[in-house]
Design an enzyme around this catalytic site. Structure first.
Site, PDB file in Angstrom:
ATOM      1  N   ASP A  12      25.713  -2.132  52.536  1.00 25.65           N
ATOM      2  CA  ASP A  12      25.342  -2.829  53.779  1.00 25.65           C
ATOM      3  C   ASP A  12      24.246  -2.032  54.475  1.00 25.65           C
ATOM      4  OD1 ASP A  12      25.618  -4.858  55.838  1.00 25.65           O
ATOM      5  OD2 ASP A  12      26.518  -3.311  57.073  1.00 25.65           O
ATOM      6  N   SER A  13      23.572  -2.705  55.401  1.00 26.59           N
ATOM      7  CA  SER A  13      22.522  -2.021  56.163  1.00 26.59           C
ATOM      8  C   SER A  13      23.133  -0.982  57.112  1.00 26.59           C
ATOM      9  CB  SER A  13      21.742  -3.040  56.984  1.00 26.59           C
ATOM     10  OG  SER A  13      22.619  -3.702  57.867  1.00 26.59           O
ATOM     11  N   TYR A  44      18.647  -4.687  59.435  1.00 29.86           N
ATOM     12  CA  TYR A  44      17.767  -5.373  58.483  1.00 29.86           C
ATOM     13  C   TYR A  44      17.382  -6.766  59.001  1.00 29.86           C
ATOM     14  CZ  TYR A  44      18.591  -2.198  54.457  1.00 29.86           C
ATOM     15  OH  TYR A  44      18.627  -1.141  53.583  1.00 29.86           O
ATOM     16  N   CYS A  75      26.304  -7.706  52.826  1.00 26.34           N
ATOM     17  CA  CYS A  75      25.355  -7.887  53.921  1.00 26.34           C
ATOM     18  C   CYS A  75      24.702  -9.242  53.683  1.00 26.34           C
ATOM     19  CB  CYS A  75      24.318  -6.766  53.862  1.00 26.34           C
ATOM     20  SG  CYS A  75      22.986  -6.947  55.053  1.00 26.34           S
ATOM     21  N   ASN A  76      24.828 -10.120  54.663  1.00 26.76           N
ATOM     22  CA  ASN A  76      24.265 -11.462  54.499  1.00 26.76           C
ATOM     23  C   ASN A  76      22.749 -11.437  54.435  1.00 26.76           C
ATOM     24  OD1 ASN A  76      26.565 -13.674  55.072  1.00 26.76           O
ATOM     25  ND2 ASN A  76      26.986 -11.777  56.151  1.00 26.76           N
ATOM     26  N   THR A  77      22.156 -10.545  55.238  1.00 27.12           N
ATOM     27  CA  THR A  77      20.695 -10.488  55.278  1.00 27.12           C
ATOM     28  C   THR A  77      20.163 -10.078  53.909  1.00 27.12           C
ATOM     29  OG1 THR A  77      20.955  -9.794  57.573  1.00 27.12           O
ATOM     30  CG2 THR A  77      18.768  -9.579  56.609  1.00 27.12           C
ATOM     31  N   GLU A 162      26.507  -1.692  66.193  1.00 25.90           N
ATOM     32  CA  GLU A 162      26.028  -0.382  65.736  1.00 25.90           C
ATOM     33  C   GLU A 162      26.071   0.653  66.859  1.00 25.90           C
ATOM     34  OE1 GLU A 162      24.853   0.689  62.530  1.00 25.90           O
ATOM     35  OE2 GLU A 162      25.741  -1.170  61.822  1.00 25.90           O
ATOM     36  N   CYS A 196      27.472 -12.787  59.185  1.00 23.88           N
ATOM     37  CA  CYS A 196      26.996 -11.407  59.249  1.00 23.88           C
ATOM     38  C   CYS A 196      28.248 -10.541  59.238  1.00 23.88           C
ATOM     39  CB  CYS A 196      26.195 -11.175  60.525  1.00 23.88           C
ATOM     40  SG  CYS A 196      25.765  -9.439  60.772  1.00 23.88           S
ATOM     41  N   THR A 197      28.246  -9.542  58.373  1.00 25.34           N
ATOM     42  CA  THR A 197      29.480  -8.764  58.202  1.00 25.34           C
ATOM     43  C   THR A 197      29.823  -7.905  59.424  1.00 25.34           C
ATOM     44  OG1 THR A 197      28.137  -7.165  56.987  1.00 25.34           O
ATOM     45  CG2 THR A 197      29.429  -8.712  55.692  1.00 25.34           C
ATOM     46  N   HIS A 198      28.903  -7.792  60.359  1.00 21.19           N
ATOM     47  CA  HIS A 198      29.217  -7.062  61.592  1.00 21.19           C
ATOM     48  C   HIS A 198      30.052  -7.908  62.554  1.00 21.19           C
ATOM     49  CE1 HIS A 198      25.944  -4.464  60.271  1.00 21.19           C
ATOM     50  NE2 HIS A 198      26.125  -3.658  61.302  1.00 21.19           N
TER      51      HIS A 198
HETATM   52  N1  DGL Z   1      25.777  -6.774  58.103  1.00 16.03           N
HETATM   53  C1  DGL Z   1      24.453  -7.346  57.996  1.00 16.03           C
HETATM   54  C2  DGL Z   1      24.570  -8.821  57.673  1.00 16.03           C
HETATM   55  O1  DGL Z   1      25.636  -9.241  57.190  1.00 16.03           O
HETATM   56  C3  DGL Z   1      23.713  -6.943  59.208  1.00 16.03           C
HETATM   57  C4  DGL Z   1      22.310  -7.153  59.127  1.00 16.03           C
HETATM   58  C5  DGL Z   1      21.416  -6.233  59.873  1.00 16.03           C
HETATM   59  O2  DGL Z   1      21.325  -5.068  59.516  1.00 16.03           O
HETATM   60  O3  DGL Z   1      20.723  -6.755  60.765  1.00 16.03           O
HETATM   61  O4  DGL Z   1      23.654  -9.610  57.822  1.00 16.03           O
END
Ligand code: DGL
Length: 278
Positions: A12-13, A44, A75-77, A162, A196-198
């Site tokens: 993940d990012s 990301y 990470c979806n992005t 974050e 988004c996993t966050h």
């Molecule tokens: N967890 C990432 C996602 O699922 C976060 C993306 C990011 O870093 O902006 O998209």
């Protein structure tokens, strides 16, 4: 690094992928996992297609070099912007026997089954929304069950997580605003994908601002874990190379102390991380 160490890589990012890792560890406790958070370069979601692809490929190569045969982009992005190129263009050249999977397809299959009226809402980063991956894939894989997909980018949500601003008045202001915008565009949404996993970390605030408590919220951790179990059962050639000592190791591109502190909050236990440079 031992030659007999072949963990499942989870990328993940930043910290968000830990919501997915936690479910992996709970549902596949015997497997070895190696988590990589690119905390130094997060988020990301606001970065261009090319940059997300470049960073994600670097991370995948690093995880391969550390013994992984299977890497999950939690990470979806990264799944939206890099997965297809990596699967189709890079893997055949750099590692034809290795696999990289994402989080979008399992989420789509689940949401398509859950919706009753075919109205799906998506909350995601700017990058995921701009890629149109969810509407395109929903159209392709929902078997005609999805009538309308409405997307809302939430650029402030990843920084909220974050920076550990969860539950603050400032955080809730942005969460309320983005949810209201989404439902203004389609009041009939009955299934809401947290793309988004966050975002599962913001679930209490998200629930609070939904116009209707009946809306089904799709969180990815459990869904992606079930899909991984299914994948491993259908791919014994990959499953058999994954080592099963029940270890979980962590890599970060940022300061170790900070990562360990935050990861402990996600994983409910002490975590030892190692700093790497991508
Ligand atoms: N967890 C990432 C996602 O699922 C976060 C993306 C990011 O870093 O902006 O998209």
């Amino acid at each position: 690094m031992s030659a007999d160490y072949h963990p499942i890589g989870v990328f993940d990012s930043g910290y968000g992928g830990l919501t997915v890792l936690k479910e992996f560890v709970s549902q596949l406790p015997d497997y070895d996992f190696l988590y990589l958070g690119d905390n130094a370069r997060t988020p990301y979601g606001t970065r261009s297609f090319d940059v997300v692809y470049e960073y994600t490929l670097q991370a995948v190569k690093e995880l391969f070099a550390r013994g992984c045969h299977l890497v999950i982009l939690a990470c979806n992005t990264a799944s939206a912007k890099a997965l297809r190129s990596i699967q189709q263009r890079d893997l055949p050249v750099i590692a034809p026997d290795k696999r990289v999977l994402g989080v979008i397809r399992p989420s789509i299959e689940y949401a398509s089954k859950k919706t009753k009226n075919g109205h799906i809402g998506l909350l995601a980063t700017l990058g995921t929304v701009a890629s149109n991956s969810y509407p395109i894939e929903l159209e392709k894989w929902s078997g005609g069950r999805v009538a309308r997909t409405t997307q809302q980018a939430c650029p402030m949500w990843v920084p909220i997580v974050e920076n550990n601003e969860i539950g603050t008045v400032g955080a809730d202001y942005f969460i309320q605003k983005d949810i209201e915008r989404l439902f203004k565009n389609d009041r009939d949404i009955d299934t809401l994908i947290l793309g988004c996993t966050h975002y599962p970390l913001l679930i209490d605030s998200i629930r609070q601002y939904l116009p209707n408590p009946e809306v089904e919220i799709v969180e990815q951790g459990k869904i992606v874990a079930s899909s991984l179990i299914d994948y491993l059962s259908r791919h014994p050639e990959i499953d058999s190379v994954c080592t099963k000592q029940g270890t979980v190791n962590y890599l970060t591109t940022e300061q170790v102390e900070l990562f360990e502190l935050r990861a402990r909050q996600f994983m409910d236990q002490h975590v030892n991380a190692q700093k790497i440079h991508l």
